[in-house]
Structure formats: structure tokens, C-alpha cells
Motif scaffolding. Structure first.
Motif, PDB file in Angstrom:
ATOM      1  N   PRO A   1       0.810  -1.223   0.000  1.00  0.00           N
ATOM      2  CA  PRO A   1       0.000   0.000   0.000  1.00  0.00           C
ATOM      3  C   PRO A   1       0.845   1.275   0.000  1.00  0.00           C
ATOM      4  O   PRO A   1       0.489   2.252  -0.656  1.00  0.00           O
ATOM      5  CB  PRO A   1      -0.827  -0.119   1.291  1.00  0.00           C
TER       6      PRO A   1
ATOM      7  N   THR B   1      -6.180  -1.561  -1.476  1.00  0.00           N
ATOM      8  CA  THR B   1      -6.382  -2.358  -0.266  1.00  0.00           C
ATOM      9  C   THR B   1      -7.792  -2.943  -0.214  1.00  0.00           C
ATOM     10  O   THR B   1      -7.981  -4.040   0.324  1.00  0.00           O
ATOM     11  CB  THR B   1      -6.087  -1.529   1.008  1.00  0.00           C
TER      12      THR B   1
ATOM     13  N   GLU C   1     -13.802   1.239   2.263  1.00  0.00           N
ATOM     14  CA  GLU C   1     -12.596   1.796   1.655  1.00  0.00           C
ATOM     15  C   GLU C   1     -12.890   2.354   0.261  1.00  0.00           C
ATOM     16  O   GLU C   1     -12.368   3.407  -0.111  1.00  0.00           O
ATOM     17  CB  GLU C   1     -11.481   0.749   1.602  1.00  0.00           C
TER      18      GLU C   1
END
Length: 152
Positions: free
Chosen positions: A3, A42, A75
Motif C-alpha cells: 500500500p 487495499t 474503503e
């Protein structure tokens, strides 16, 4: 680590493209673009590595499968919301809270050597926390600087 690479790589690309297209650099916009790319990256893990992600959720929390999917969707929602100026402050604070809230899962993964992809106990272990906790703080600072801090 991945990430962080996505975040920094996208940030560099965004700065370059903004300079070429607008002949100026907007670091806050580049920061939001990079954070959105990282969150998208992610989030994919929540749909690909379900068993591994379930394994790192603290034991006291129920509905682990649903929680994995919900956090992945969340997310993605955050990634999109970063581009709506009317919601940037709310999104910034929500992301900071989110990054704090998911830290226990990362701590559990490290303490029990859990591999977040497979759920097996062959993960990085406690030394991973020396990287992960500062990384979480870095993500929080990144969100603060790109969404909440007022430009002077």
C-alpha cells in the motif's frame, strides 16, 4: 509495504500529470488521488483474501465475513468521497477514525504471525509492528494534510 508503494507511486505520477496538464502542482489533490488509489488497492484485498482478512479480525468481533466485505466497501466509498469537496472534511475525519479502528487487526496479525492473504500462521510476526504502526500514523498524517489542513 505494497500500500505504501501504491500511495507514493501514485502521488509521484499525479504530481507529474498535474504539472503537465495544469502547469501547476496541487499537492493536496495529488495526495487525495494517491490515497484513493491506495484505498482501492487495499479494498481489493478484502474481496480476494477473505479468509486471511477474517483471521486478523479480533476474536471478540462477530460477523467476520460481513466485516471483511463491509470494510472493503467502506474503503471504496472513502476513495470516491475524497473527490467531493463538500465531503472532504467529513471523509478526512472518517478515514482517520477508520485507520485507528483497523490497527487492532494489524496488531493481532503481528502477534499471531497471521498471513493476511491466507490466514495461515506464517506471517511476519511482531517485527512487522515496527513498520505497521508508524505506517498507520503516516497514513493518518497523509489524510490530515490532503483533506483537513487548511492551506495558508
Amino acid at each position: 509495504m505494497k500500500p505504501l508503494i501504491v500511495l507514493l507511486g501514485t502521488f509521484i505520477i499525479s504530481i507529474t500529470v498535474l504539472k503537465l496538464v495544469r502547469n501547476t502542482i496541487d499537492y493536496r489533490l495529488a495526495g487525495r488521488i494517491a490515497m484513493a488509489a491506495m484505498l482501492t488497492f487495499t479494498a481489493i484485498g478484502h474481496f480476494v483474501f477473505i479468509d486471511g482478512m477474517k483471521a486478523i479480525i479480533p476474536d471478540f468481533l462477530p460477523l467476520k465475513t460481513e466485516m471483511v466485505y463491509a470494510t472493503g466497501i467502506l474503503e471504496l466509498v472513502f476513495a470516491v468521497a475524497l473527490f467531493y469537496p463538500n465531503y472532504s472534511v467529513l471523509t478526512g475525519w472518517a478515514l482517520i477514525i477508520f485507520f485507528i479502528a483497523i490497527l487492532p487487526a494489524n496488531i493481532k496479525a503481528a502477534m499471531h504471525h497471521i498471513n493476511y492473504q491466507t490466514g495461515a500462521t506464517n506471517g511476519h510476526g511482531l517485527t512487522y509492528l515496527w513498520f505497521r504502526v508508524p505506517l498507520q500514523a503516516f497514513f493518518i498524517a497523509w489524510v490530515y494534510l490532503s483533506t483537513l489542513k487548511q492551506v495558508q
